[in-house]
Design a protein around this motif. Structure first.
Motif, PDB file in Angstrom:
ATOM      1  N   ARG A  74       2.705  18.055   1.593  1.00  0.00           N
ATOM      2  CA  ARG A  74       2.724  16.617   1.903  1.00  0.00           C
ATOM      3  C   ARG A  74       1.300  16.106   1.995  1.00  0.00           C
ATOM      4  N   ARG A  75       1.009  15.071   1.269  1.00  0.00           N
ATOM      5  CA  ARG A  75      -0.295  14.431   1.347  1.00  0.00           C
ATOM      6  C   ARG A  75      -0.109  12.932   1.541  1.00  0.00           C
ATOM      7  N   SER A  76      -1.149  12.288   2.049  1.00  0.00           N
ATOM      8  CA  SER A  76      -1.163  10.830   2.050  1.00  0.00           C
ATOM      9  C   SER A  76      -1.632  10.416   0.666  1.00  0.00           C
ATOM     10  N   GLN A 125      -4.589  -3.181   1.059  1.00  0.00           N
ATOM     11  CA  GLN A 125      -4.493  -1.803   0.553  1.00  0.00           C
ATOM     12  C   GLN A 125      -3.471  -1.807  -0.593  1.00  0.00           C
ATOM     13  N   LYS A 155      -2.011   0.336  -2.354  1.00  0.00           N
ATOM     14  CA  LYS A 155      -0.846   1.237  -2.406  1.00  0.00           C
ATOM     15  C   LYS A 155       0.421   0.553  -1.890  1.00  0.00           C
ATOM     16  N   HIS A 190       2.690   7.533   2.133  1.00  0.00           N
ATOM     17  CA  HIS A 190       1.387   7.257   2.760  1.00  0.00           C
ATOM     18  C   HIS A 190       1.596   6.452   4.037  1.00  0.00           C
ATOM     19  N   PRO A 191       1.151   6.999   5.188  1.00  0.00           N
ATOM     20  CA  PRO A 191       1.247   6.231   6.437  1.00  0.00           C
ATOM     21  C   PRO A 191       0.045   5.303   6.566  1.00  0.00           C
ATOM     22  N   MET A 192       0.237   4.171   7.218  1.00  0.00           N
ATOM     23  CA  MET A 192      -0.866   3.206   7.367  1.00  0.00           C
ATOM     24  C   MET A 192      -0.788   2.486   8.705  1.00  0.00           C
ATOM     25  N   SER A 193      -1.917   2.496   9.407  1.00  0.00           N
ATOM     26  CA  SER A 193      -1.986   1.619  10.582  1.00  0.00           C
ATOM     27  C   SER A 193      -3.242   0.754  10.543  1.00  0.00           C
ATOM     28  N   GLY A 194      -3.922   0.788   9.399  1.00  0.00           N
ATOM     29  CA  GLY A 194      -5.044  -0.136   9.194  1.00  0.00           C
ATOM     30  C   GLY A 194      -4.487  -1.470   8.736  1.00  0.00           C
ATOM     31  N   MET A 251       3.818   1.227  12.368  1.00  0.00           N
ATOM     32  CA  MET A 251       2.998   1.571  11.193  1.00  0.00           C
ATOM     33  C   MET A 251       3.764   1.242   9.926  1.00  0.00           C
ATOM     34  N   ARG A 270      -7.641  18.176   0.301  1.00  0.00           N
ATOM     35  CA  ARG A 270      -7.225  17.921   1.671  1.00  0.00           C
ATOM     36  C   ARG A 270      -8.323  18.304   2.648  1.00  0.00           C
ATOM     37  N   ARG A 303      -8.367  20.740   9.157  1.00  0.00           N
ATOM     38  CA  ARG A 303      -7.854  20.344  10.469  1.00  0.00           C
ATOM     39  C   ARG A 303      -8.544  21.151  11.565  1.00  0.00           C
TER      40      ARG A 303
END
Ligand SMILES: Cc1cc2nc3c(=O)[nH]c(=O)nc-3n(C[C@H](O)[C@H](O)[C@H](O)COP(=O)(O)O)c2cc1C
Length: 205
Positions: free
Chosen positions: A10-12, A67, A69, A152-156, A176, A192, A195
């Motif tokens: 899983r990637r953004s 954004q 996306k 893709h998660p986003m909170s910007g 989000m 990636r 972490r």
């Protein structure tokens, strides 16, 4: 997919293939498995607005720091938390009553506890909404990956602007956005980033 592989893969995803749509049954399957995420008292204080039309995605992108996306992905989800999801109006309480064989006293006790733990001040209300929706968010992204869908998660984003533009309720909060679609393989992702691992983040006491 094997679970560890799923976590690794899983990637953004920043670049989506605009010509590839997530079909509506796959979207339903992803959401219906993701809602197995845990929530406090199983209250599931969430709902999801799916921006699918070009116009809805355009409106959303403007409130997501432009954004791209948001419009390039097949769908962009607004994850909405209900800060009052612990109150009487939540239909889950009625289902709980059935699940415990009609034991009203037990349900009333749970309602009282939930009202105190999650509804007694603004901070608790917000924590309640955001923590539960946060778990739903991860669940959605992993479920999507299992179905071969990138995310893709986003909170910007402009939380208040989205709240207003999409007509959310007074007790609702935008937690989000998550986009779903298929990676445009012609545009590779950055490798990636590493972490902080167990040794760096864990203190065993
Ligand atoms: C809550 C949250 C908000 C994020 N907001 C944004 C965002 O607004 N824009 C963006 O490009 N990436 C955003 N990201 C993506 C992160 O940058 C990304 O998850 C991180 O760099 C790790 O990359 P990976 O998901 O590919 O492993 C967000 C991630 C999370 C979990």
């Amino acid at each position: 997919m094997e679970t560890i592989k799923l976590y690794n893969e899983r990637r953004s995803v920043n670049f989506f293939d605009k010509s590839k749509k997530v079909n509506s049954q796959t979207l339903k399957d992803i959401i219906n498995v993701a809602v197995l995420a845990p929530s406090a008292f199983n209250l599931q204080p969430w709902r999801i607005i799916v921006a699918e039309s070009d116009s809805a995605k355009e409106r959303l992108m403007k409130l997501a720091n432009n954004q791209e996306k948001v419009v390039e992905a097949s769908v962009s989800l607004i994850l909405v938390g209900n800060k009052n999801g612990w109150d009487d109006s939540n239909p889950v309480w009625a289902e709980m009553l059935q699940s415990v064989g009609g034991n009203q006293q037990m349900v009333d006790g749970a309602k009282q506890a939930a009202a105190y733990l999650y509804g007694s001040d603004e901070v608790r209300k917000m924590k309640f909404a955001e923590s539960n929706v946060g778990l739903l968010a991860m669940s959605l992204m992993l479920a999507a990956k299992e179905y071969g869908v990138d995310s893709h998660p986003m909170s910007g984003i402009d939380f208040d602007g989205i709240h207003k533009e999409f007509g959310l309720g007074e007790n609702e909060t935008v937690v989000m956005l998550i986009t779903f679609g298929y990676h445009d393989e012609a545009k590779p992702l950055y490798p990636r980033r590493p972490r902080l691992d167990f040794d760096k983040i864990v203190k065993v006491i």
